[in-house]
Structures are given as C-alpha cells and as structure tokens.
Design a protein around this motif. Structure first.
Motif, PDB file in Angstrom:
ATOM      1  N   ALA A 272     -18.359 -13.868  -2.883  1.00  0.00           N
ATOM      2  CA  ALA A 272     -18.806 -15.216  -2.514  1.00  0.00           C
ATOM      3  C   ALA A 272     -18.029 -16.305  -3.244  1.00  0.00           C
ATOM      4  CB  ALA A 272     -20.293 -15.371  -2.799  1.00  0.00           C
ATOM      5  N   SER A 273     -17.255 -15.929  -4.248  1.00  0.00           N
ATOM      6  CA  SER A 273     -16.609 -16.970  -5.061  1.00  0.00           C
ATOM      7  C   SER A 273     -15.480 -17.661  -4.292  1.00  0.00           C
ATOM      8  CB  SER A 273     -16.088 -16.401  -6.381  1.00  0.00           C
ATOM      9  OG  SER A 273     -15.078 -15.460  -6.123  1.00  0.00           O
ATOM     10  N   ASN A 274     -14.776 -16.959  -3.435  1.00  0.00           N
ATOM     11  CA  ASN A 274     -13.766 -17.585  -2.579  1.00  0.00           C
ATOM     12  C   ASN A 274     -13.322 -16.584  -1.514  1.00  0.00           C
ATOM     13  OD1 ASN A 274     -11.220 -16.155  -3.565  1.00  0.00           O
ATOM     14  ND2 ASN A 274     -12.112 -16.937  -5.469  1.00  0.00           N
ATOM     15  N   LYS A 275     -12.681 -17.126  -0.490  1.00  0.00           N
ATOM     16  CA  LYS A 275     -12.317 -16.305   0.668  1.00  0.00           C
ATOM     17  C   LYS A 275     -11.358 -15.178   0.266  1.00  0.00           C
ATOM     18  CE  LYS A 275     -11.856 -16.530   5.503  1.00  0.00           C
ATOM     19  NZ  LYS A 275     -12.045 -15.116   5.505  1.00  0.00           N
ATOM     20  N   ALA A 276     -10.419 -15.521  -0.635  1.00  0.00           N
ATOM     21  CA  ALA A 276      -9.421 -14.522  -1.034  1.00  0.00           C
ATOM     22  C   ALA A 276     -10.100 -13.335  -1.711  1.00  0.00           C
ATOM     23  CB  ALA A 276      -8.405 -15.155  -1.971  1.00  0.00           C
ATOM     24  N   ASP A 277     -11.085 -13.627  -2.543  1.00  0.00           N
ATOM     25  CA  ASP A 277     -11.764 -12.526  -3.237  1.00  0.00           C
ATOM     26  C   ASP A 277     -12.523 -11.653  -2.244  1.00  0.00           C
ATOM     27  OD1 ASP A 277     -11.486 -11.769  -5.869  1.00  0.00           O
ATOM     28  OD2 ASP A 277     -13.593 -12.146  -6.321  1.00  0.00           O
ATOM     29  N   LEU A 278     -13.133 -12.310  -1.262  1.00  0.00           N
ATOM     30  CA  LEU A 278     -13.841 -11.537  -0.232  1.00  0.00           C
ATOM     31  C   LEU A 278     -12.864 -10.588   0.466  1.00  0.00           C
ATOM     32  CD1 LEU A 278     -16.579 -12.780   2.102  1.00  0.00           C
ATOM     33  CD2 LEU A 278     -14.752 -11.430   3.059  1.00  0.00           C
ATOM     34  N   GLU A 279     -11.693 -11.125   0.819  1.00  0.00           N
ATOM     35  CA  GLU A 279     -10.704 -10.287   1.523  1.00  0.00           C
ATOM     36  C   GLU A 279     -10.186  -9.168   0.624  1.00  0.00           C
ATOM     37  OE1 GLU A 279     -10.252 -10.295   4.679  1.00  0.00           O
ATOM     38  OE2 GLU A 279     -11.563 -12.027   4.904  1.00  0.00           O
ATOM     39  N   ASN A 280      -9.994  -9.483  -0.657  1.00  0.00           N
ATOM     40  CA  ASN A 280      -9.519  -8.450  -1.595  1.00  0.00           C
ATOM     41  C   ASN A 280     -10.513  -7.315  -1.728  1.00  0.00           C
ATOM     42  OD1 ASN A 280      -7.086  -9.608  -2.298  1.00  0.00           O
ATOM     43  ND2 ASN A 280      -7.982 -10.834  -3.947  1.00  0.00           N
ATOM     44  N   VAL A 281     -11.786  -7.692  -1.874  1.00  0.00           N
ATOM     45  CA  VAL A 281     -12.816  -6.651  -2.037  1.00  0.00           C
ATOM     46  C   VAL A 281     -12.893  -5.809  -0.758  1.00  0.00           C
ATOM     47  CG1 VAL A 281     -15.267  -6.207  -2.449  1.00  0.00           C
ATOM     48  CG2 VAL A 281     -14.113  -8.016  -3.726  1.00  0.00           C
ATOM     49  N   LYS A 282     -12.778  -6.503   0.380  1.00  0.00           N
ATOM     50  CA  LYS A 282     -12.824  -5.779   1.665  1.00  0.00           C
ATOM     51  C   LYS A 282     -11.666  -4.771   1.743  1.00  0.00           C
ATOM     52  CE  LYS A 282     -13.948  -8.323   5.342  1.00  0.00           C
ATOM     53  NZ  LYS A 282     -13.769  -9.219   6.498  1.00  0.00           N
ATOM     54  N   LEU A 283     -10.494  -5.225   1.354  1.00  0.00           N
ATOM     55  CA  LEU A 283      -9.312  -4.363   1.400  1.00  0.00           C
ATOM     56  C   LEU A 283      -9.497  -3.126   0.503  1.00  0.00           C
ATOM     57  CD1 LEU A 283      -6.353  -4.351   2.512  1.00  0.00           C
ATOM     58  CD2 LEU A 283      -5.669  -5.444   0.380  1.00  0.00           C
ATOM     59  N   ILE A 284      -9.983  -3.381  -0.695  1.00  0.00           N
ATOM     60  CA  ILE A 284     -10.173  -2.268  -1.641  1.00  0.00           C
ATOM     61  C   ILE A 284     -11.268  -1.331  -1.135  1.00  0.00           C
ATOM     62  CG2 ILE A 284     -10.962  -1.717  -3.992  1.00  0.00           C
ATOM     63  CD1 ILE A 284      -9.378  -4.282  -4.873  1.00  0.00           C
ATOM     64  N   ALA A 285     -12.344  -1.924  -0.583  1.00  0.00           N
ATOM     65  CA  ALA A 285     -13.435  -1.092  -0.042  1.00  0.00           C
ATOM     66  C   ALA A 285     -12.888  -0.175   1.047  1.00  0.00           C
ATOM     67  CB  ALA A 285     -14.536  -1.981   0.522  1.00  0.00           C
ATOM     68  N   HIS A 286     -12.064  -0.752   1.889  1.00  0.00           N
ATOM     69  CA  HIS A 286     -11.495  -0.023   3.011  1.00  0.00           C
ATOM     70  C   HIS A 286     -10.508   1.043   2.566  1.00  0.00           C
ATOM     71  CE1 HIS A 286     -10.381   0.267   7.195  1.00  0.00           C
ATOM     72  NE2 HIS A 286     -11.413  -0.512   7.439  1.00  0.00           N
ATOM     73  N   GLU A 287      -9.545   0.610   1.768  1.00  0.00           N
ATOM     74  CA  GLU A 287      -8.398   1.483   1.447  1.00  0.00           C
ATOM     75  C   GLU A 287      -8.675   2.469   0.321  1.00  0.00           C
ATOM     76  OE1 GLU A 287      -5.057   1.099   2.788  1.00  0.00           O
ATOM     77  OE2 GLU A 287      -6.068  -0.103   4.323  1.00  0.00           O
ATOM     78  N   VAL A 288      -9.406   2.010  -0.684  1.00  0.00           N
ATOM     79  CA  VAL A 288      -9.625   2.872  -1.855  1.00  0.00           C
ATOM     80  C   VAL A 288     -10.996   3.543  -1.779  1.00  0.00           C
ATOM     81  CG1 VAL A 288      -9.664   2.941  -4.391  1.00  0.00           C
ATOM     82  CG2 VAL A 288      -8.166   1.339  -3.212  1.00  0.00           C
ATOM     83  N   GLY A 289     -11.948   2.826  -1.213  1.00  0.00           N
ATOM     84  CA  GLY A 289     -13.320   3.342  -1.172  1.00  0.00           C
ATOM     85  C   GLY A 289     -13.573   4.397  -0.118  1.00  0.00           C
ATOM     86  N   ASN A 290     -12.524   4.845   0.541  1.00  0.00           N
ATOM     87  CA  ASN A 290     -12.703   5.900   1.537  1.00  0.00           C
ATOM     88  C   ASN A 290     -11.757   7.065   1.368  1.00  0.00           C
ATOM     89  OD1 ASN A 290     -14.662   5.019   3.743  1.00  0.00           O
ATOM     90  ND2 ASN A 290     -13.463   3.185   3.334  1.00  0.00           N
ATOM     91  N   THR A 291     -10.560   6.747   0.914  1.00  0.00           N
ATOM     92  CA  THR A 291      -9.531   7.774   1.017  1.00  0.00           C
ATOM     93  C   THR A 291      -8.971   8.274  -0.304  1.00  0.00           C
ATOM     94  OG1 THR A 291      -8.026   5.951   1.312  1.00  0.00           O
ATOM     95  CG2 THR A 291      -8.678   7.128   3.295  1.00  0.00           C
ATOM     96  N   VAL A 292      -8.941   7.428  -1.318  1.00  0.00           N
ATOM     97  CA  VAL A 292      -8.269   7.858  -2.549  1.00  0.00           C
ATOM     98  C   VAL A 292      -9.218   8.674  -3.394  1.00  0.00           C
ATOM     99  CG1 VAL A 292      -7.085   7.099  -4.625  1.00  0.00           C
ATOM    100  CG2 VAL A 292      -6.791   5.847  -2.501  1.00  0.00           C
ATOM    101  N   VAL A 293      -8.757   9.806  -3.821  1.00  0.00           N
ATOM    102  CA  VAL A 293      -9.620  10.673  -4.622  1.00  0.00           C
ATOM    103  C   VAL A 293      -8.941  11.011  -5.942  1.00  0.00           C
ATOM    104  CG1 VAL A 293     -10.831  11.716  -2.687  1.00  0.00           C
ATOM    105  CG2 VAL A 293      -8.687  12.702  -3.473  1.00  0.00           C
ATOM    106  N   ASP A 294      -9.738  11.318  -6.955  1.00  0.00           N
ATOM    107  CA  ASP A 294      -9.152  11.767  -8.215  1.00  0.00           C
ATOM    108  C   ASP A 294      -8.945  13.281  -8.147  1.00  0.00           C
ATOM    109  OD1 ASP A 294     -11.588  12.935  -8.562  1.00  0.00           O
ATOM    110  OD2 ASP A 294     -12.222  11.672 -10.222  1.00  0.00           O
ATOM    111  N   SER A 295      -8.545  13.858  -9.273  1.00  0.00           N
ATOM    112  CA  SER A 295      -8.220  15.288  -9.229  1.00  0.00           C
ATOM    113  C   SER A 295      -9.466  16.146  -8.984  1.00  0.00           C
ATOM    114  CB  SER A 295      -7.522  15.696 -10.523  1.00  0.00           C
ATOM    115  OG  SER A 295      -8.283  15.245 -11.605  1.00  0.00           O
ATOM    116  N   ASP A 296     -10.660  15.563  -9.194  1.00  0.00           N
ATOM    117  CA  ASP A 296     -11.889  16.325  -8.897  1.00  0.00           C
ATOM    118  C   ASP A 296     -12.390  16.071  -7.476  1.00  0.00           C
ATOM    119  OD1 ASP A 296     -12.021  17.409 -11.410  1.00  0.00           O
ATOM    120  OD2 ASP A 296     -13.125  15.708 -12.231  1.00  0.00           O
ATOM    121  N   GLY A 297     -11.653  15.259  -6.723  1.00  0.00           N
ATOM    122  CA  GLY A 297     -12.044  15.001  -5.334  1.00  0.00           C
ATOM    123  C   GLY A 297     -13.084  13.901  -5.170  1.00  0.00           C
ATOM    124  N   HIS A 298     -13.264  13.076  -6.212  1.00  0.00           N
ATOM    125  CA  HIS A 298     -14.254  12.000  -6.105  1.00  0.00           C
ATOM    126  C   HIS A 298     -13.680  10.747  -5.458  1.00  0.00           C
ATOM    127  CE1 HIS A 298     -16.222  14.056  -9.710  1.00  0.00           C
ATOM    128  NE2 HIS A 298     -16.974  14.280  -8.653  1.00  0.00           N
TER     129      HIS A 298
END
Ligand SMILES: CC(C)C(=O)C(=O)O
Length: 298
Positions: free
Chosen positions: A27-53
């Motif tokens: 909510a602090s600014n549009k750019a932050d919203l887009e950044n969080v969305k990008l990370i949620a999308h790209e990192v919060g679904n596909t990237v895993v650590d060595s334990d598969g988390h």
C-alpha cells in the motif's frame, strides 16, 4: 532497488532456504505493490531450496482495509501468501500518533485480522508495534484477541531499539506465559538496532521461545537498522564496513602473527615457522613467497 534487483535478491534468499520473505509494503506505493506481486509470482511458486521448500511471501499492511486489500492484491499469486498487519500498542504511540484509545486499538486489530482472513488469506501475522514499550497486560489482551480472530504468527517488535537483551527475552517469555491461545501460534522477534542490541535481543527472544526471527540483509533498516542476516551489498547501495562480521572485507583476512599460527598454508601446518615472527608482514620481510613455497613443499 529496481524490480529486477529485488527479484534477484528474493530468488537467492529462497535458494538459501529462508522460510519467509517479507517482500514489501504494497500500500505504500504502486512500485512496491508491483514488486511484491512479481516476487509472489516468480519466487513464491517456483523457486525451491535444496530441501524443496517454497518460501512464504509476506507483505506489510497497516491496520486498515485499504492496506490489507493492496497486500492481498499483490500476495495472492504466491503459493503461501502471508499478510503482516500491525498497529501500535505503546501509550506514547496510541496517544500521539494514532490518537486512539486502547479499546479502539483492540477493536481495529480484531476486525482487521478477521478482515484479512475473510479475503481467503489463511496466514496472518499480527504485530503490536512498539511492543518493547507497551504495557504488558494490554499486550496480552490484544494478542489474545488477534489469535482469536485467526492470527497465525505474533511478531513482537522492539520498534525503537529500546530493549536490552534480558528485557526482551523476558518480554517474549511473559507473552508465552500469559497470552491465552499463544500455544497455537508462532512468536516472532523483530528487533531494531538503535542501541546495537538487535542481534543480542533476537537471540534472547529465540532462547525464550520465539520460533521466527525477523532479520534484514546486512542489517539495513530504519535508523540504525535491524538484526542482520549477513548478506550481499551490491544491490543495496549501502557500503558494508570492512570490519563487519561475516561479510566485511576483513572478516576472513588476518595478518597479525599469533592468530596465524594455526593456519594451514597449502594444506600444511606452519606453526614451526610462524612462531618466530610477530606478524606475517614481519615474516615476509625475511622470507619471500618463493622461499615459503619451497619450505612447504619440502
Ligand atoms: C511493522 C512493525 C513490525 C515494525 O517494523 C516495527 O514495529 O518495528
């Protein structure tokens, strides 16, 4: 940081096995919203650590519907989204900043935790801002209400870096002992470094039963920063002091004699040689690198 840099860092944090990434304040600014969305999308679904988390992706929100809506708009793309809601609970913050009574603050906390849950977010973190200076009984009460409404993690911030380690450890212990329903949630620490105590306070919190600790890359944060997850400096634009532990340029460099004694040189112990000199520099005045190599290989 650019969105690309933020994404790069988030990816690496995920690979390191960081459990939860608080990616921003949508909510602090549009750019932050887009950044969080990008990370949620790209990192919060596909990237895993060595334990598969896959890490939880978290976004910060003040205790109001607009902030929570914006956070959810960005976070809902993650496999494990978390909304982190906070409201101040110290006398001074309630009176001068929020201009709200204790009852109003409790009501806000209750209704906004419930609101976040009603959006479909099953993981809600609640923070009583300035907990380190808040009245204990009031803290127990508001935390219990937050749990009742569905908070899953209680973050206990020392917002102004005011606590000492023993005090902060006691605060966590007291919350664990006196908050109804606390056995069903995870307690987290969030320590600022104004008195240079952020790491010590965080450790005391963990000894007292906190099971989540909030840290920042290289300790970067408001004022004197937060407890530090020792990390990279390239994208932060903040130079790391050479004598900083773990990541400073000097951290693994050593030149004075006595500590060098036990070091291996090309896999061989040089204790016999080094003890004669006060320092490596002294030794190098007498023995060249070639001499040294010859000695070692003999
Ligand atoms: C948002 C909260 C957790 C915070 O940053 C603080 O109180 O220091």
């Amino acid at each position: 940081m650019t969105p690309k840099q933020k994404l790069y860092i988030a990816r690496h944090l995920a690979k390191l096995g960081i459990d939860i990434i608080e990616a921003g304040f949508p909510a602090s600014n549009k750019a932050d919203l887009e950044n969080v969305k990008l990370i949620a999308h790209e990192v919060g679904n596909t990237v895993v650590d060595s334990d598969g988390h896959i890490p939880v992706i978290c976004g910060l929100a003040r205790c109001n519907k607009n902030d929570i809506d914006k956070a959810w708009e960005a976070l809902k793309y993650a496999k494990f989204p978390r909304i982190h809601i906070f409201i101040a609970t110290s006398e001074i913050h309630m009176k001068y900043k929020l201009k709200m009574s204790k009852e109003e603050v409790i009501e806000k906390a209750r209704t906004m935790v419930a609101y976040a849950r009603s959006l479909g977010c099953i993981d809600v973190q609640f923070s009583p801002e300035d907990a380190g200076r808040s009245e204990r009984e009031f803290l127990y009460e508001i935390l219990a209400e937050a749990i009742q409404e569905g908070a899953t993690t209680l973050c206990i911030p020392d917002t102004v870096g005011y606590n000492w380690p023993r005090e902060f450890g006691q605060l966590i212990a007291d919350i664990r002992a006196n908050t109804p329903g606390v056995e069903n949630v995870i307690i987290s620490t969030h320590c600022h470094n104004d008195l240079g105590m952020a790491t010590a306070n965080t450790l005391e919190g963990a000894y007292s039963g906190a099971r989540q600790v909030e840290v920042t890359i290289n300790g970067i944060g408001e004022r004197a920063g937060n407890a530090s997850l020792e990390e990279v400096e390239k994208y932060s634009g903040m130079l790391v002091q050479p004598h900083k532990a773990i990541v400073g340029a000097n951290a693994f460099a050593h030149e004075s004699g006595i500590h060098e004694l036990g070091y291996d040189f090309e896999g061989k112990e040089l204790n016999d040689l080094f003890w004669r000199f006060k320092s490596v520099a002294e030794m190098k005045k007498v023995i060249t690198n070639d001499d040294l190599m010859a000695l070692v290989s003999n």
